[in-house]
Structure formats: C-alpha cells, structure tokens
Design an enzyme around this catalytic site. Structure first.
Site, PDB file in Angstrom:
ATOM      1  N   GLU A   1       0.949  -1.202   0.142  1.00 12.59           N
ATOM      2  CA  GLU A   1      -0.033  -0.123   0.000  1.00 12.59           C
ATOM      3  C   GLU A   1       0.707   1.225   0.089  1.00 12.59           C
ATOM      4  O   GLU A   1       0.358   2.299  -0.603  1.00 12.59           O
ATOM      5  CB  GLU A   1      -1.053  -0.173   1.247  1.00 12.59           C
ATOM      6  CG  GLU A   1      -2.066  -1.087   1.031  1.00 12.59           C
ATOM      7  CD  GLU A   1      -2.786  -1.021   2.466  1.00 12.59           C
ATOM      8  OE1 GLU A   1      -4.041  -0.805   2.361  1.00 12.59           O
ATOM      9  OE2 GLU A   1      -2.385  -1.270   3.622  1.00 12.59           O
TER      10      GLU A   1
ATOM     11  N   TYR B   1     -13.509  27.143   0.490  1.00 10.47           N
ATOM     12  CA  TYR B   1     -13.461  25.853   0.079  1.00 10.47           C
ATOM     13  C   TYR B   1     -12.424  25.354  -0.891  1.00 10.47           C
ATOM     14  O   TYR B   1     -11.945  24.212  -0.702  1.00 10.47           O
ATOM     15  CB  TYR B   1     -14.700  25.287  -0.386  1.00 10.47           C
ATOM     16  CG  TYR B   1     -15.492  26.132  -1.969  1.00 10.47           C
ATOM     17  CD1 TYR B   1     -14.862  25.769  -2.854  1.00 10.47           C
ATOM     18  CD2 TYR B   1     -16.637  27.021  -1.476  1.00 10.47           C
ATOM     19  CE1 TYR B   1     -15.471  26.404  -4.097  1.00 10.47           C
ATOM     20  CE2 TYR B   1     -17.236  27.582  -2.484  1.00 10.47           C
ATOM     21  CZ  TYR B   1     -16.568  27.396  -3.845  1.00 10.47           C
ATOM     22  OH  TYR B   1     -17.038  28.004  -5.049  1.00 10.47           O
TER      23      TYR B   1
ATOM     24  N   LEU C   1      -6.271   5.387   8.566  1.00  7.02           N
ATOM     25  CA  LEU C   1      -6.976   6.477   8.108  1.00  7.02           C
ATOM     26  C   LEU C   1      -7.425   7.384   9.050  1.00  7.02           C
ATOM     27  O   LEU C   1      -7.729   8.554   8.976  1.00  7.02           O
ATOM     28  CB  LEU C   1      -8.484   5.927   7.287  1.00  7.02           C
ATOM     29  CG  LEU C   1      -7.952   5.115   6.224  1.00  7.02           C
ATOM     30  CD1 LEU C   1      -9.615   4.689   5.728  1.00  7.02           C
ATOM     31  CD2 LEU C   1      -7.254   5.718   5.002  1.00  7.02           C
ATOM     32  N   GLU C   2      -7.517   6.797  10.329  1.00  6.99           N
ATOM     33  CA  GLU C   2      -7.789   7.828  11.642  1.00  6.99           C
ATOM     34  C   GLU C   2      -6.567   8.924  11.727  1.00  6.99           C
ATOM     35  O   GLU C   2      -7.079  10.019  12.012  1.00  6.99           O
ATOM     36  CB  GLU C   2      -7.985   6.965  12.872  1.00  6.99           C
ATOM     37  CG  GLU C   2      -9.094   5.856  13.054  1.00  6.99           C
ATOM     38  CD  GLU C   2      -8.686   4.564  12.443  1.00  6.99           C
ATOM     39  OE1 GLU C   2      -7.770   4.201  11.271  1.00  6.99           O
ATOM     40  OE2 GLU C   2      -9.419   3.491  12.527  1.00  6.99           O
TER      41      GLU C   2
ATOM     42  N   LYS D   1     -11.053   4.451   1.899  1.00  4.85           N
ATOM     43  CA  LYS D   1     -10.364   3.721   0.953  1.00  4.85           C
ATOM     44  C   LYS D   1     -11.232   2.846   0.221  1.00  4.85           C
ATOM     45  O   LYS D   1     -12.051   2.010   0.380  1.00  4.85           O
ATOM     46  CB  LYS D   1      -9.243   2.940   1.835  1.00  4.85           C
ATOM     47  CG  LYS D   1      -8.388   2.249   0.820  1.00  4.85           C
ATOM     48  CD  LYS D   1      -7.615   1.043   1.678  1.00  4.85           C
ATOM     49  CE  LYS D   1      -6.386   2.070   2.517  1.00  4.85           C
ATOM     50  NZ  LYS D   1      -5.368   0.951   2.991  1.00  4.85           N
TER      51      LYS D   1
END
Length: 118
Positions: free
Chosen positions: A21, A53, A71-72, A98
């Site tokens: 990954e 934005y 991811l956290e 993901k």
C-alpha cells in the site's frame, strides 16, 4: 450558522499498514463538512468573509499526500489543520474512504469518520 460541504474529493495516496500500500497506493475519497457563521458572507458577497473551500480542498490534498498507516491518523491531521488555519470554523467532520481496500473480500470501500468541535 451554516455549513459548507466538500463531497467526493478524489485522491490517490499511499496509506496503509501493508508494504504494498505504501508503494503502489490506493484510491481514496474524502468528504468534508464544516460549520461556521455564514451570515456576513451571505450579505457581503465577499470571499474574504467566508470559508474558502479552495483552502479546505488544499488542506485535504496536502494531508492525504503524507503517508500514514491508519485512516484515523489522516482524518485527525485534516481536522487539526482546518481548526488551526481557519478561525471561523467551529465544527468539522471528515470522512476518509479507501476504495477497494485489500481486506480479502468484495468491499467497495472502508471509511473512517471523525468529527470535532473547535
């Protein structure tokens, strides 16, 4: 009070615990919602009075470019930058997904959602 949403920000990044990954990378989707007082910009029509934005999108892209195992961790970094760089935001929620995660099954995506108040 009002909300600004950025939906389906698509990036390719190298997050994950597997060695592959971090080399090959994966496709990700990020959704972001922030709350701020939008009363002034709704009348003034001035970009300087609101949450830009483009700035939010740049924070997401820059943080997604930094490798993380979890991811956290990425989601929390995004929230931290939002609160440190954009003073008018009082609440934020970020979802990092993901796409096609390597978890040994037919799974479209896996997501982590973190929200926080300033």
């Amino acid at each position: 009070m009002g909300k600004i949403k950025l939906n389906n920000i698509r990036v390719h990044a190298r997050h994950g615990c597997l060695k592959e990954e971090s080399i090959i990378g994966s496709d990700y989707r990020v959704d972001l919602e922030v709350s701020a007082d939008l009363a002034t910009p709704s009348v003034s029509d001035n970009l300087s009075d609101t949450v830009d934005y483009v700035h939010l999108n740049n924070i997401v892209k820059e943080e997604m470019a930094i490798k993380s195992k979890l991811l956290e961790h990425v989601a929390k970094r995004i929230l931290n930058r939002i609160f440190s760089e954009i003073e008018s935001i009082t609440i934020a929620e970020v979802s990092v997904s993901k796409i096609n995660p390597p978890i040994g099954g037919d799974v479209e995506s896996v997501s982590v959602i973190i929200s926080s108040n300033k």
